[in-house]
Design a protein around this motif. Structure first.
Motif, PDB file in Angstrom:
ATOM      1  N   PRO A 107       0.799  -1.228   0.000  1.00 44.66           N
ATOM      2  CA  PRO A 107       0.000   0.000   0.000  1.00 44.66           C
ATOM      3  C   PRO A 107       0.835   1.284   0.000  1.00 44.66           C
ATOM      4  CG  PRO A 107      -0.594  -1.416   1.873  1.00 44.66           C
ATOM      5  CD  PRO A 107       0.491  -2.106   1.140  1.00 44.66           C
ATOM      6  N   ARG A 108       2.048   1.227   0.605  1.00 45.48           N
ATOM      7  CA  ARG A 108       2.846   2.458   0.656  1.00 45.48           C
ATOM      8  C   ARG A 108       3.950   2.476  -0.403  1.00 45.48           C
ATOM      9  NH1 ARG A 108       2.590   4.900   6.281  1.00 45.48           N
ATOM     10  NH2 ARG A 108       1.192   3.531   7.405  1.00 45.48           N
ATOM     11  N   ALA A 109       3.792   1.648  -1.408  1.00 49.08           N
ATOM     12  CA  ALA A 109       4.826   1.564  -2.438  1.00 49.08           C
ATOM     13  C   ALA A 109       5.009   2.912  -3.108  1.00 49.08           C
ATOM     14  CB  ALA A 109       4.451   0.515  -3.474  1.00 49.08           C
ATOM     15  N   LYS A 110       6.269   3.232  -3.411  1.00 44.48           N
ATOM     16  CA  LYS A 110       6.537   4.514  -4.046  1.00 44.48           C
ATOM     17  C   LYS A 110       6.794   4.361  -5.543  1.00 44.48           C
ATOM     18  CE  LYS A 110       8.215   6.650   0.218  1.00 44.48           C
ATOM     19  NZ  LYS A 110       7.741   5.601   1.140  1.00 44.48           N
ATOM     20  N   PHE A 111       6.787   3.103  -6.012  1.00 41.73           N
ATOM     21  CA  PHE A 111       7.023   2.856  -7.435  1.00 41.73           C
ATOM     22  C   PHE A 111       6.016   1.824  -7.916  1.00 41.73           C
ATOM     23  CE2 PHE A 111      10.934   5.175  -7.795  1.00 41.73           C
ATOM     24  CZ  PHE A 111      11.480   5.133  -6.516  1.00 41.73           C
ATOM     25  N   LYS A 112       5.904   1.710  -9.234  1.00 36.86           N
ATOM     26  CA  LYS A 112       4.959   0.727  -9.786  1.00 36.86           C
ATOM     27  C   LYS A 112       5.513  -0.685  -9.640  1.00 36.86           C
ATOM     28  CE  LYS A 112       3.919   2.075 -14.036  1.00 36.86           C
ATOM     29  NZ  LYS A 112       4.425   3.438 -14.286  1.00 36.86           N
ATOM     30  N   SER A 113       6.836  -0.782  -9.748  1.00 37.19           N
ATOM     31  CA  SER A 113       7.449  -2.108  -9.614  1.00 37.19           C
ATOM     32  C   SER A 113       8.872  -1.932  -9.125  1.00 37.19           C
ATOM     33  CB  SER A 113       7.441  -2.844 -10.956  1.00 37.19           C
ATOM     34  OG  SER A 113       7.991  -2.020 -11.963  1.00 37.19           O
ATOM     35  N   ILE A 114       9.410  -2.953  -8.526  1.00 37.60           N
ATOM     36  CA  ILE A 114      10.753  -2.859  -7.940  1.00 37.60           C
ATOM     37  C   ILE A 114      11.416  -4.223  -8.006  1.00 37.60           C
ATOM     38  CG2 ILE A 114      10.094  -3.423  -5.554  1.00 37.60           C
ATOM     39  CD1 ILE A 114      11.949  -1.113  -4.663  1.00 37.60           C
ATOM     40  N   ALA A 115      12.742  -4.234  -8.126  1.00 41.80           N
ATOM     41  CA  ALA A 115      13.476  -5.505  -8.127  1.00 41.80           C
ATOM     42  C   ALA A 115      14.897  -5.235  -7.654  1.00 41.80           C
ATOM     43  CB  ALA A 115      13.500  -6.115  -9.522  1.00 41.80           C
ATOM     44  N   TRP A 116      15.572  -6.295  -7.196  1.00 38.86           N
ATOM     45  CA  TRP A 116      16.978  -6.102  -6.866  1.00 38.86           C
ATOM     46  C   TRP A 116      17.844  -6.744  -7.944  1.00 38.86           C
ATOM     47  CZ3 TRP A 116      14.662  -9.625  -3.098  1.00 38.86           C
ATOM     48  CH2 TRP A 116      15.153 -10.939  -3.163  1.00 38.86           C
ATOM     49  N   ARG A 117      18.997  -6.194  -8.138  1.00 45.53           N
ATOM     50  CA  ARG A 117      19.894  -6.640  -9.209  1.00 45.53           C
ATOM     51  C   ARG A 117      21.313  -6.587  -8.711  1.00 45.53           C
ATOM     52  NH1 ARG A 117      20.093  -4.012 -15.309  1.00 45.53           N
ATOM     53  NH2 ARG A 117      21.187  -5.758 -16.295  1.00 45.53           N
ATOM     54  N   ASP A 118      21.935  -7.749  -8.555  1.00 46.05           N
ATOM     55  CA  ASP A 118      23.302  -7.815  -8.050  1.00 46.05           C
ATOM     56  C   ASP A 118      24.098  -8.790  -8.896  1.00 46.05           C
ATOM     57  OD1 ASP A 118      21.678  -7.535  -4.999  1.00 46.05           O
ATOM     58  OD2 ASP A 118      23.152  -6.084  -5.692  1.00 46.05           O
ATOM     59  N   ALA A 119      25.353  -8.992  -8.527  1.00 42.71           N
ATOM     60  CA  ALA A 119      26.176  -9.890  -9.329  1.00 42.71           C
ATOM     61  C   ALA A 119      27.091 -10.719  -8.456  1.00 42.71           C
ATOM     62  CB  ALA A 119      27.003  -9.092 -10.325  1.00 42.71           C
ATOM     63  N   TRP A 120      27.523 -11.832  -9.021  1.00 41.73           N
ATOM     64  CA  TRP A 120      28.651 -12.580  -8.453  1.00 41.73           C
ATOM     65  C   TRP A 120      29.828 -12.296  -9.360  1.00 41.73           C
ATOM     66  CZ3 TRP A 120      26.398 -18.152  -7.386  1.00 41.73           C
ATOM     67  CH2 TRP A 120      25.562 -18.069  -6.255  1.00 41.73           C
ATOM     68  N   ALA A 121      31.018 -12.192  -8.775  1.00 44.13           N
ATOM     69  CA  ALA A 121      32.181 -11.843  -9.584  1.00 44.13           C
ATOM     70  C   ALA A 121      33.327 -12.796  -9.312  1.00 44.13           C
ATOM     71  CB  ALA A 121      32.611 -10.409  -9.272  1.00 44.13           C
ATOM     72  N   TRP A 122      34.248 -12.811 -10.268  1.00 45.18           N
ATOM     73  CA  TRP A 122      35.532 -13.458 -10.022  1.00 45.18           C
ATOM     74  C   TRP A 122      36.527 -12.336  -9.703  1.00 45.18           C
ATOM     75  CZ3 TRP A 122      35.286 -18.382  -9.268  1.00 45.18           C
ATOM     76  CH2 TRP A 122      34.433 -19.212 -10.032  1.00 45.18           C
ATOM     77  N   ALA A 123      37.354 -12.551  -8.682  1.00 40.60           N
ATOM     78  CA  ALA A 123      38.328 -11.532  -8.305  1.00 40.60           C
ATOM     79  C   ALA A 123      39.711 -12.158  -8.261  1.00 40.60           C
ATOM     80  CB  ALA A 123      37.982 -10.929  -6.951  1.00 40.60           C
TER      81      ALA A 123
END
Lengths: 284, 431, 259
Positions: free
Chosen positions: B298-314
């Motif tokens: 109900p208090r959403a500030k956007f129409k849709s939301i998602a998280w986006r991250d990565a795994w890396a080689w270091a």
């Protein structure tokens, strides 16, 4: 005499004492695993841990409860089983081996098995309860049922340990006192109480002491089944120290917590050691 | 056995122990890869082997179990152990290892990737510290035989009503089951806080440590948005009964098992679970699933939301220059090689970080299109974690209080979360 | 009658979780959670687990380490335990106290220093690097228990032997040791099984060259879930060698069993 101690002492020093001293050093410094400043801070880490309400209000009581419940149950079950197995009967080989089965499974795997068995949706325990007409119980959602499951798992894992050691001890007992008492007309319970038990005492006391110390340090099964949850309510001492050192990467606080725990168990164990010496004297 | 024979046996076997196993020195260049045994890593390594064969390099694989990965790797990095040349670097540990890693700005493939993946987790003192090899994104999975695409709930009200309808019709036992127990808070608590316009710290969606410090490390799980999210879960379990009562004790395994057995209609998990959920050998709902975006609160500030991250080689900074060069070539190659990138998606459900390849997949692969629409094409993209040193303790404390709140009385939720917030702020602020 | 019932009940209770695990391992991967709902059986999990890298090596390595750790630990601690029991000297009390002290400190507080030490000594990821810490652990534990067993054996027979001109070593080997056989065998079984199942040292102190079974089992735990079908299959297979060792050795615990 020295020749007997030396090799064992050397191994002990190299592989236990030295690492422990390094850990102890860390407990007096500021030492995060990722940023080891190593500035000396005296007893600050110890104060922080001893002053943590979670430590003295939840962690220590849980740990002591677990210790005494698990060891008592394991001892009684192990003693009973050992007495039962201490005779010839059909299928004795199978029984003696079957009874040792819990020792053949890695504790972590057993703990995972237990977690699935007590899952409220697909666990066999609730399935059996459903057949009996009982409502499914969300076992791992509340503190006391979770602790109960952890204790149950520990008892399952360690009863065979008690059993085989007590069985071996029963085998080592001299038969003369028993025979003499039987000739005198003593009944089974009297035999047990007045002859067997006192003779078993040295081994029993060692077993109890070792198990109590190990139970104080229980980690694997609690971590696997509850991770100290829900909301840290089943957290025991080792989990507390582990989280500090390896989850939060505060090597300093983790070491301090470990040493505090070691201190506690040394005091508790010291009392037991006195009892052990007394018991050995009596049996001689 | 007399003493002499005993000593002989002891000495002999000790010698055997010292001698075995024999270590052969590699003649060609050797690269030691430290990784977690996981389908995605194994896929990446499969392609590393292709490169290694072409370039006459020997790869030595050193798998390490997830439970001790951080400690073992940290001990190795801080002690200059030299056990690894290439290591898995999770975004969660972004700031823990920054100073021990080789800058990889000269790896050209990084320019093909979305910059959001790198800032701030894989940047240390202005330089990139890892080369992403997969995007990790959370998404909703639902049963296509129970819900049409248009029927998937877009709001929390819908979510409850739809679940109740399905349960009442006897189509499924539970509307939703997701991981809740530490450390799996993402699949219930965190997604709902984010979908309700809240966050774990203020300012909203801020992940840069300097800004968070300026704002005084204010934890926000007691904000009205977060409180409402926890009440949402309390009601789901106890009032509406659309989630199983055991859920506060569920790891992601428990929740996945329930979904794969067909006992829940909706679940929340990483995109990479798609392969498993859709594998008839492992899942009873294979072929009957699709993905959707977060139902918004109900208090959403956007129409849709998602998280986006990565795994890396270091690459650890103490590796010798020749091996560093080789490692960088390797990492560059696997991310520019189109076949490798497409194979990553097809085999594991993880998004290949090369955006050129992603653009092509959108055109050719309908499933990929759906996944992208449900996730990274959302209106607001955020990072699913924070990148300061105290993050592990911070979020553990957060989940503890969230679980405590949801298993306690409903009117105690606000107080528990307030207590948690206070503790979390103290933890984050500790130097 | 009562005996038969109790023994059967106790055995069933102890065996049930293992039996349940065997059943789980026999289910196809899709049926390893709702085990009681499934009806299919398959051996695929076992085949798949065995095909995993280093799995067969791990069986061998774990057996090797378990066996030799047991042999060496027993050798050292039988004598330590005897000494602790028979010689109430200051040295023995100090030794006893030392063992006790260091048993109190949890593994986790010294496992990383141990890792660094082993690395520094160059024995990380070797058989020796695993054997030595295991032996150190067992020394702590077994000396106590051996002491307990020797405490329960009256020293009279040994005194009689001294009087007859027997040396200290001789009395130990020829009189005390045989009488303590059940205890020694019991400890041997426990030592073998505990090393076979040990996880923490195997995890921290090994890398690619000395795979251990428990670590191989742990590989099935991923960040994204547990491959329970493979883990349970591996655990069931791991019971095999343990069962063989136990079946063989437990005879000797009750060797002198009288009616």
């Amino acid at each position: 005499m020295l020749a007997l101690i030396l090799p064992a002492l050397a191994i002990l020093i190299a592989f236990q004492i030295v690492p422990i001293l390094i850990g102890a050093n860390a407990s007096f410094r500021r030492w995060s695993l990722f940023d080891p400043q190593k500035t000396f801070v005296g007893l600050e880490n110890y104060a922080r841990i001893l002053g943590d309400p979670i430590f003295y209000r939840i962690v220590l009581p849980n740990t002591f409860l677990f210790m005494f419940a698990s060891v008592t149950a394991g001892l009684l079950a192990g003693l009973g089983l050992a007495l039962l197995l201490n005779r010839r009967f059909h299928g004795e080989r199978i029984a003696r081996t079957a009874v040792l089965l819990p020792l053949m499974v890695p504790p972590v795997v057993a703990a995972i098995m237990v977690t699935w068995m007590f899952n409220d949706q697909f666990g066999v325990v609730n399935a059996v309860l459903a057949v009996l007409g009982i409502e499914p119980v969300p076992w791992l959602v509340s503190r006391w049922t979770s602790l109960g499951i952890v204790i149950l798992t520990d008892v399952w894992l360690w009863t065979p340990w008690f059993t085989i050691l007590i069985l071996a001890a029963l085998q080592t007992l001299p038969p003369e006192p028993h025979e003499a008492a039987r000739i005198d007309g003593a009944g089974a319970w009297q035999l047990f109480r007045n002859i067997t038990l006192p003779l078993l005492r040295p081994v029993l006391m060692v077993c109890i002491t070792i198990r109590l110390i190990d139970a104080f340090r229980v980690f694997d099964i609690v971590w696997t089944i509850t991770k100290g949850g829900p909301a840290r309510s089943t957290e025991v001492f080792s989990i507390y120290a582990y989280k500090q050192a390896f989850v939060y990467l505060n090597f300093d606080l983790g070491s301090a917590a470990s040493l505090i725990g070691a201190g506690i168990i040394m005091v508790v164990g010291g009392v037991l050691y006195k009892a052990l010496s007394y018991a050995v004297e009596v049996s001689r | 056995m007399n003493r002499r024979r005993f000593l002989k046996v002891t000495g002999g076997t000790l010698a055997l122990g010292v001698g075995a196993p024999a270590v052969s020195r590699a003649q060609s260049m050797e690269l030691k890869i430290g990784y977690m045994p996981h389908p995605i890593h194994e896929n990446s390594i499969k392609w590393m082997k292709v490169w290694a064969a072409e370039h006459k390099v020997t790869l030595t694989l050193v798998p390490t179990s997830y439970e001790v990965y951080v400690e073992k790797m940290t001990a190795n990095l801080t002690s200059r152990g030299g056990q690894y040349d290439v290591i898995w670097h999770n975004d969660d540990w972004g700031q823990l290892w920054g100073r021990y890693l080789e800058p990889v700005d000269d790896v050209a493939a990084i320019k093909k990737m979305n910059r959001f993946l790198y800032e701030p987790p894989f940047v240390w003192e202005g330089k990139d510290t890892g080369v992403a090899f997969v995007e990790t994104i959370g998404t909703f999975f639902y049963r296509t035989d129970l819900l049409k695409e248009s029927e998937f709930p877009k709001t929390w009200d819908d979510f409850v009503k739809t679940s109740q309808r399905l349960q009442k019709d006897g189509k499924v036992k539970w509307g939703f089951a997701g991981g809740m127990k530490y450390p799996h808070g993402w699949f219930t608590f965190f997604w709902s806080i984010w979908a309700n316009g809240g966050d774990l710290m203020m300012p909203l969606h801020e992940r840069r440590n300097e800004e968070l410090a300026k704002a005084g490390w204010k934890a926000a799980i007691d904000s009205p948005e977060a409180v409402q999210a926890v009440e949402f879960w309390w009601d789901n379990i106890k009032t509406h009964k659309i989630a199983p009562p055991g859920q506060p004790g569920y790891s992601r395994d428990d929740a996945n098992a329930i979904f794969m057995a067909g006992d829940s209609a909706i679940t929340m998990a990483d995109t990479t679970l798609y392969g498993k959920f859709n594998d008839p050998k492992q899942s009873k709902v294979a072929g009957k699933i699709s993905v959707a975006s977060f139902p918004m609160g109900p208090r959403a500030k956007f129409k849709s939301i998602a998280w986006r991250d990565a795994w890396a080689w270091a690459i650890p900074i103490h590796v010798d220059p020749a091996r560093k060069r080789a490692a960088k070539d390797l990492l560059n190659w696997i991310n520019l090689n189109k076949e490798a990138q497409v194979d990553l998606w097809k085999a594991t459900g993880g998004f290949p970080p090369n955006e050129d390849v992603q653009k092509e997949l959108i055109k050719t692969d309908a499933v990929f299109r759906k996944f992208r629409a449900a996730t990274v094409e959302s209106e607001k993209i955020i990072h699913g974690a924070y990148y300061f040193a105290r993050w592990p303790e911070f979020f553990a404390t957060g989940i503890d209080h969230l679980v405590q709140a949801v298993t306690g009385p409903r009117d105690g939720i606000k107080a528990t979360l307030a207590e948690g917030s206070k503790k979390m702020s103290e933890i984050a602020a500790r130097a | 009658m009562f005996f038969g019932l109790t023994i059967t009940a106790a055995t069933l209770l102890l065996v049930f979780p293992v039996a349940w695990m065997v059943l789980t391992a026999l289910r196809p991967a899709s049926g390893v959670f709702y085990v009681h709902r499934g009806t299919e059986f398959t051996l695929a999990n076992f085949a798949e687990a065995l095909a995993k890298p280093e799995m067969k090596e791990a069986f061998f390595n774990s057996a090797f380490i378990a066996t030799f750790a047991t042999i060496f630990s027993l050798a050292v601690t039988i004598t330590s335990g005897y000494m602790l029991s028979r010689f109430q000297s200051r040295a023995s009390r100090l030794w006893f106290g030392l063992i006790y002290l260091f048993r109190c400190i949890p593994y986790i507080s010294w496992v990383i220093p141990l890792y660094l030490l082993t690395q520094w000594l160059g024995i990380l990821d070797t058989y020796l690097g695993l054997l030595l810490p295991h032996i150190a652990i067992h020394i702590c534990f077994f000396s106590w228990i051996m002491k307990g067993f020797f405490d329960g054996i009256s020293p009279e027979a040994e005194y009689a032997a001294y009087i007859d001109g027997c040396s200290r070593w001789g009395a130990f080997f020829r009189i005390a040791l045989p009488m303590a056989t059940p205890g020694i065998v019991a400890l041997g079984i426990l030592s073998w099984l505990s090393t076979w199942n040990e996880f923490l040292f195997a995890l921290i102190l090994t890398g690619s060259r000395t795979s251990m079974l428990t670590v191989r089992m742990a590989q099935f735990v991923h960040e994204t879930g547990i491959e329970w079908h493979l883990m349970s299959a591996t655990a069931v297979m791991a019971i095999g060698p343990a069962l063989i060792v136990t079946l063989f050795a437990q005879e000797y615990v009750v060797k002198g069993l009288k009616v």
